[in-house]
Motif scaffolding. Structure first.
Motif: not given
Length: 314
Positions: A176-184
């Motif tokens: 699991v990285p610190r960064s996020r990514l919106a599914t959209s």
């Protein structure tokens, strides 16, 4: 439909969708949980307390996803609406491709079902249909509801799912990285059309993956190959794409978990030390990554009613 309880507790697992070639169809439940406590109150107030993931970020009133799913389920069941007090204890990372939104939706639906006088009036099919209406597709909702590995599809009679056999030697590791990514955003980079050869390739690999998960984990590396989505998403999750490439070069079945950017690694338990050694040289060098080995959940979403304490002297 009348209400039959005023206090319930729910637990819903994280999920990893796609598993490589099974785009929008295959999913796996992981033993990493969001827990929800719901109390009905005699006012119109809605209070949502959030601890852990999402605390200070998500809505704390009627707009909260759990509340919306709970309200919609009560509406479908013909049950009365009431004031609510929710306590959400979240362990599923948000925006990382581990099904946090599906878990929230399923939590609300399962909680509402447990509050009904006749919970069985909403069967598993109805729960999946309600969850899919929120999610748009059933690949995360199905394993969150059922546990284990599932294949989900939408036909003329709506969304459906079936459980898949899992070899007991199988283990799941999530990076699991610190960064996020919106599914959209992850979906926005996918092409409208793909080459026929790539579609045929994925159909074969998805079929092979069912066999690999059930009886032949030694086939996982080949069975998790994908040409439909991961290569197109590499530009918006470069570190994840590089980690997947590096792990696969070492012989491990690594894929992007759901829409990413978490990386899922499926392996036999006998290769655990070997995998740990490889990860020590890869993940530790990448700032912000967490390696978790939560186990595979086989129970799916669970709810229980909490009995009111007995009156003093009784």
């Amino acid at each position: 439909m009348q209400l039959g309880a005023d206090h319930v507790v729910v637990r819903v697992p994280a999920t990893s969708a796609n598993l490589g070639p099974g785009f929008d169809a295959l999913g796996l439940a992981l033993a990493l949980y969001d827990e929800l406590e719901v109390r009905l109150v005699a006012t119109d107030d809605v209070v949502v307390e959030v601890y852990g993931e999402g605390a200070g970020e998500v809505p704390t009133g009627e707009d909260h996803l759990v509340v919306r799913a709970l309200r919609r389920t009560l509406e479908v069941a013909g049950a009365p609406q009431t004031g609510l007090r929710l306590t959400c204890s979240n362990a599923i990372p948000h925006g990382r491709g581990l099904g946090s939104s599906a878990a929230a939706v399923v939590s609300g639906i399962v909680a509402a079902r447990a509050l009904l006088a006749d919970p069985q009036s909403l069967d598993a099919t109805a729960v999946l249909e309600l969850a899919t209406a929120f999610e748009g597709h059933p690949d995360n909702a199905a394993p969150a509801i059922r546990g284990g590995a599932t294949v989900a599809w939408t036909g003329t009679d709506g969304p459906r799912a079936s459980g898949l056999q899992l070899d007991p030697r199988l283990t799941a590791t999530v990076l699991v990285p610190r960064s996020r990514l919106a599914t959209s955003h992850a979906r926005s980079v996918l092409p409208e059309v793909v080459p026929h050869a790539d579609a045929a390739f994925n159909a074969g690999r998805a079929a092979l993956l069912v066999e690999a998960l059930a009886r032949r984990p030694e086939l996982l590396l080949e069975a998790t190959e994908d040409r439909l989505h991961q290569q197109y998403r590499a530009g918006v999750m470069a570190a994840s794409a590089e980690l997947v490439r590096a792990l696969r070069a070492e012989g491990f079945a690594a894929t992007v978990s759901g829409a990413g950017p978490t990386v899922l690694v499926l392996a036999e338990e006998s290769r655990r030390r070997e995998l740990d050694a490889v990860l020590a040289g890869l993940v530790d060098a990448m700032a912000g990554w967490r390696a978790l080995r939560p186990g595979i959940d086989v129970d799916g979403a669970r709810a229980r009613r909490v009995a009111a304490p007995a009156a003093p002297g009784r």
